[in-house]
Design a protein around this motif. Sequence first.
Motif, mmCIF file in Angstrom:
data_model
loop_
_atom_site.group_PDB
_atom_site.id
_atom_site.type_symbol
_atom_site.label_atom_id
_atom_site.label_comp_id
_atom_site.label_asym_id
_atom_site.label_seq_id
_atom_site.Cartn_x
_atom_site.Cartn_y
_atom_site.Cartn_z
ATOM 1 N N GLN A 10 0.837 -1.202 0.000
ATOM 2 C CA GLN A 10 0.000 0.000 0.000
ATOM 3 C C GLN A 10 0.874 1.255 0.000
ATOM 4 O O GLN A 10 1.968 1.264 0.575
ATOM 5 C CB GLN A 10 -0.910 0.029 1.227
ATOM 6 N N ASN A 11 0.358 2.289 -0.623
ATOM 7 C CA ASN A 11 1.011 3.597 -0.618
ATOM 8 C C ASN A 11 -0.055 4.658 -0.377
ATOM 9 O O ASN A 11 -1.116 4.632 -1.014
ATOM 10 C CB ASN A 11 1.720 3.878 -1.948
ATOM 11 N N LEU A 12 0.251 5.558 0.520
ATOM 12 C CA LEU A 12 -0.690 6.631 0.847
ATOM 13 C C LEU A 12 0.078 7.936 0.951
ATOM 14 O O LEU A 12 1.074 8.037 1.674
ATOM 15 C CB LEU A 12 -1.412 6.341 2.171
ATOM 16 N N SER A 13 -0.395 8.920 0.239
ATOM 17 C CA SER A 13 0.153 10.273 0.345
ATOM 18 C C SER A 13 -1.004 11.259 0.345
ATOM 19 O O SER A 13 -2.033 11.021 -0.297
ATOM 20 C CB SER A 13 1.115 10.580 -0.806
ATOM 21 N N PHE A 14 -0.835 12.314 1.070
ATOM 22 C CA PHE A 14 -1.907 13.307 1.159
ATOM 23 C C PHE A 14 -1.283 14.692 1.307
ATOM 24 O O PHE A 14 -0.165 14.851 1.814
ATOM 25 C CB PHE A 14 -2.852 13.012 2.326
ATOM 26 N N SER A 15 -2.013 15.668 0.859
ATOM 27 C CA SER A 15 -1.571 17.051 0.933
ATOM 28 C C SER A 15 -2.796 17.940 1.054
ATOM 29 O O SER A 15 -3.900 17.553 0.652
ATOM 30 C CB SER A 15 -0.747 17.439 -0.297
ATOM 31 N N GLY A 16 -2.589 19.117 1.589
ATOM 32 C CA GLY A 16 -3.714 20.024 1.756
ATOM 33 C C GLY A 16 -3.263 21.422 2.075
ATOM 34 O O GLY A 16 -2.076 21.681 2.335
ATOM 35 N N ASN A 17 -4.201 22.334 2.037
ATOM 36 C CA ASN A 17 -3.947 23.717 2.410
ATOM 37 C C ASN A 17 -5.243 24.345 2.903
ATOM 38 O O ASN A 17 -6.337 23.922 2.510
ATOM 39 C CB ASN A 17 -3.368 24.518 1.240
ATOM 40 N N ILE A 18 -5.103 25.345 3.734
ATOM 41 C CA ILE A 18 -6.257 26.047 4.284
ATOM 42 C C ILE A 18 -5.848 27.491 4.538
ATOM 43 O O ILE A 18 -4.716 27.773 4.935
ATOM 44 C CB ILE A 18 -6.759 25.379 5.588
ATOM 45 N N SER A 19 -6.773 28.410 4.263
ATOM 46 C CA SER A 19 -6.557 29.836 4.504
ATOM 47 C C SER A 19 -7.648 30.319 5.452
ATOM 48 O O SER A 19 -8.737 30.707 5.010
ATOM 49 C CB SER A 19 -6.592 30.624 3.196
ATOM 50 N N PRO A 20 -7.396 30.292 6.758
ATOM 51 C CA PRO A 20 -8.439 30.709 7.701
ATOM 52 C C PRO A 20 -8.803 32.173 7.583
ATOM 53 O O PRO A 20 -9.915 32.573 7.899
ATOM 54 C CB PRO A 20 -7.823 30.394 9.072
ATOM 55 N N THR A 21 -7.864 32.992 7.132
ATOM 56 C CA THR A 21 -8.135 34.400 6.872
ATOM 57 C C THR A 21 -7.552 34.762 5.512
ATOM 58 O O THR A 21 -6.927 33.926 4.847
ATOM 59 C CB THR A 21 -7.518 35.302 7.956
ATOM 60 N N LYS A 22 -7.753 35.993 5.131
ATOM 61 C CA LYS A 22 -7.290 36.427 3.819
ATOM 62 C C LYS A 22 -5.775 36.370 3.705
ATOM 63 O O LYS A 22 -5.235 36.078 2.636
ATOM 64 C CB LYS A 22 -7.782 37.857 3.569
ATOM 65 N N ASN A 23 -5.073 36.609 4.808
ATOM 66 C CA ASN A 23 -3.621 36.739 4.752
ATOM 67 C C ASN A 23 -2.865 35.536 5.313
ATOM 68 O O ASN A 23 -1.662 35.429 5.117
ATOM 69 C CB ASN A 23 -3.182 38.003 5.506
ATOM 70 N N TRP A 24 -3.550 34.631 6.023
ATOM 71 C CA TRP A 24 -2.899 33.449 6.571
ATOM 72 C C TRP A 24 -3.137 32.246 5.668
ATOM 73 O O TRP A 24 -4.232 32.070 5.138
ATOM 74 C CB TRP A 24 -3.415 33.128 7.974
#
Length: 937
Positions: A850-864
């Motif tokens: 098995q192989n598992l990779s994950f990625s993500g991003n989040i912008s809680p505010t306009k500048n962060w």
Amino acid sequence: MSPKNKIYISILAVFCTLLMLGLSAQTKRISTPALRPVTANVIPDSTVKDSLAAILNLIDSLHQKKNDSIPPVAIDSLKNDSLPSDSTKKSKKAGLDDVVEYKANDSIVFLGNNMAYMYGQGVVNYQDIELDADEIRMNMDSSMVYAVGRPDTAGEIVGNPIYKDKSGEYESKTMQYNFKSKKGYITNIITQQGEGYLTGGRTKKMDNDEFYMVDGKYTTCDDHEHPHFYLQLTKAKVRPKKNIVTGPAYMVLADVPLPLAIPFGFFPFTDKYSSGIIMPTFGDESARGFYLRDGGYYFAISDYIDLALTGEIYTKGSWGLNGQSNYIKRYKYSGNFNIGYLVTILGDKGMPDYQKQKNFRLTWNHSQDSKANPNMSFSANVNFTTSGYDRNNLNSYYNSATFTENTKSSTVNMTYNFPNAPLSISTTASINQRTKDSTLSVSFPDFTLNLSRVYPFKRKNPVGKERWYEKISLNYTGIFRNSIETKQNLFFKSNLIRDWQNGMQHTIPISATFNMLKYINISPSFSFTDRMYTNKIMRQWDPKASQEVRDTTYGFYNVFNYSFGVSAQTKLYGFYKPLPFLGDKIEMIRHVFTPSVSFSGAPDFGSSRYGFWQTYTKIDANGRRQDVEYSPFSEGMFGTVSRGKQGVVSFNMSNNLEMKVKSDRDTTGVRKISLIENLSAGISYNMAADSMKWSNINSSILIKLTKGFNLQMSATWDTYTYKLNSAGQPVRVNIPRWKAGKGLGRLSSTGTSFSYTFNNDTFKKKNNDDKKNNDDTGPASTQIDNSQSALKYENEENKQEEENNTDMEFGKDGYMIWKVPWSLSINYSINYGYGDFNYKKMEYNGKITQNLSFSGNISPTKNWSFNFSASYDFDRKKIAYMNCGITRDLHCWSMSANFIPVGPYKSYNFHISVKSSLLSDLKYDKSGNSYDRLQWY
């Protein structure tokens, strides 16, 4: 009439006459000049002065005559005439070179002292100079202009002076300017120079458009009133659009002076493409010491190509060089290349831990515009690095795609299509790398000659129906290849004749398709393949050394094979209508069944008459004689021919299942749903083989689960059983599984992979449906919405603020909608195959990978913004690699932090800098890498 009255009447008549003459010589007063500009020559007229002088002389003379007892003496009128005092006889002052045009939206007031006052968006134009302000005072004698803003009803100053000329645009609090000398005095200036803004201070403008400033500020922040940072300039000289030269200056951050000062500064500005110095980055590592990185020089060679040469140096001996170039020629080609050389020294010389590594990198991308040459194309995609380059390059640490990449491939290709002919030729050079074990697979050159499908028997001017032989088609592919597989440290030591493999291959397939009984397609085929080699490897047994001996002989050798076959295929359709008690939502289910059967045959090319296979006798450790069959061409570039006769009958079937349902979303009222896109299985039987006649069963399935997600899986089923040979090793035996009572086949390998990205739009459809349901609640909800809307726009001032802020969105309740952009990508693959052999069951145990990779991003505010990527190792049951990043937009600054918290390459990097490239050296960097032996937990 008395003499006294006569005198008064005469004086009044003369006064009225002179007054009319004076008014006719003055400039008219404009009360509402906003409709059109008023043009006037600002040249003082002496006629009024002369007339007033004459009136005063006359009054004095009359007064003396009344009070004097001496009889009046006749006075010559020419003596007191205005002509002797006329200014035309005096030396005139130099006037302006052009007409001064002025206007105002409110009013323009002229006074007798030759002063003009303009109120309400006043504008003064002189040649290429324009001055705008809410209040302008203009002295027509001295050509001096004073401009200032005025307070509005709220007490805010509006209409500050704005000066425009060929050097740029300048805003200020107050401004004095002389049109004759072209000099001025400005307070609190605001002007953009290059990527930054020059504000504040007291400024003198010279006639050569240069500025001398005291107590000014220079910043790249566009908040002029309260910049987040600036350089406080004690004094400066500004050459617009050229440069700024300053005296002592210090940095101010958030209105707090910092102990960061410079004795002088030079800020060049240019809109032209030019060369320049690239400032380095300063930092330190515990393993390699302090460093200066990414500094060098940028060469603006021409409008089509540039070059940046940079380097890095460490105090403990490591160093590196890098060259990067971009080139483009419109409608021709474009590309870039990057070449780097890195020397890494770890430890102290003479000590056991001393290491010295030399690594190299070359990347090149080239693409040709399709309009440049319709018949020839050239492309390059080169990504060559030695195995240790990415591990020692700090820029690769936080790029997960580069840092975790185990294989790299490079290709350079040129193809030429012969015009008006189905013939093309291409040459390719390719390199494949495995960074894990430093293995290189190089193929150069690689020539391919291709003849696309042609119908040699087709008539040029056909008459009547198509003849059967006109359906015969053929194509040709010829390949010449020269390649080698070796370690990267042995590549340049390899011998072209001894170590490199080369050969040619010619392939000619011939086929045709005929229709039989309207529903069956018959396709006969014939294929010929020829391989040409320049060497072969003969083998024999050496009884003295008890080992196999190889002997390479050189010459020209042909290895060919051919085969023939025929296939038949048709389609069967089946329809099924569900029973009424199951509902009327499903209208029809359709099943498409596509069976096919084929036969292919070939002679036994392992026969001795062909000479493609040889035999030698060896004596094993027990003294028994064994015959070993081999092919002298098995290690050739294109392999060798197979042994044994071929008489293979293949069976294959594929299925497609669809359903038609009623739907209100489609204009036709129905919608098709794919239940099974494809389900296929196939097996073959070799009638000419003496054993193992059945092949493995191959199957595959494709299901469309959602609009953007498909599940695809393939599997192989083993049809034979296993036993142990004389050496105790498991071997496949000629006993099918169904004869041994073990079923039709056993799953030997399968696997699937999928990837999916979740984001804000993933659940958007559901939210829209909920919103639609809420909108259909009836008049009561409409009344509530109306009251909320009225409440929202109750305050006109708040309404205007909302309209100005385009980044804010409000719901029906008047509250701002909080949006948090995010995404999560998951990549998962699972494969099943044979593992260790189970001697009790006489079967191979299954093994899952098995192989598992994950990625993500989040912008809680306009500048962060937060992002991460990771991979999971199922064998070790731990995270193999993780990279996390945080970025913060600080308006005119940017801040980022990246770190690798787990694995052998733990490291971190912190960076904060000014966004503008002009002040990019105002930054702070702090990093630590795997050499620092970070212990975080």
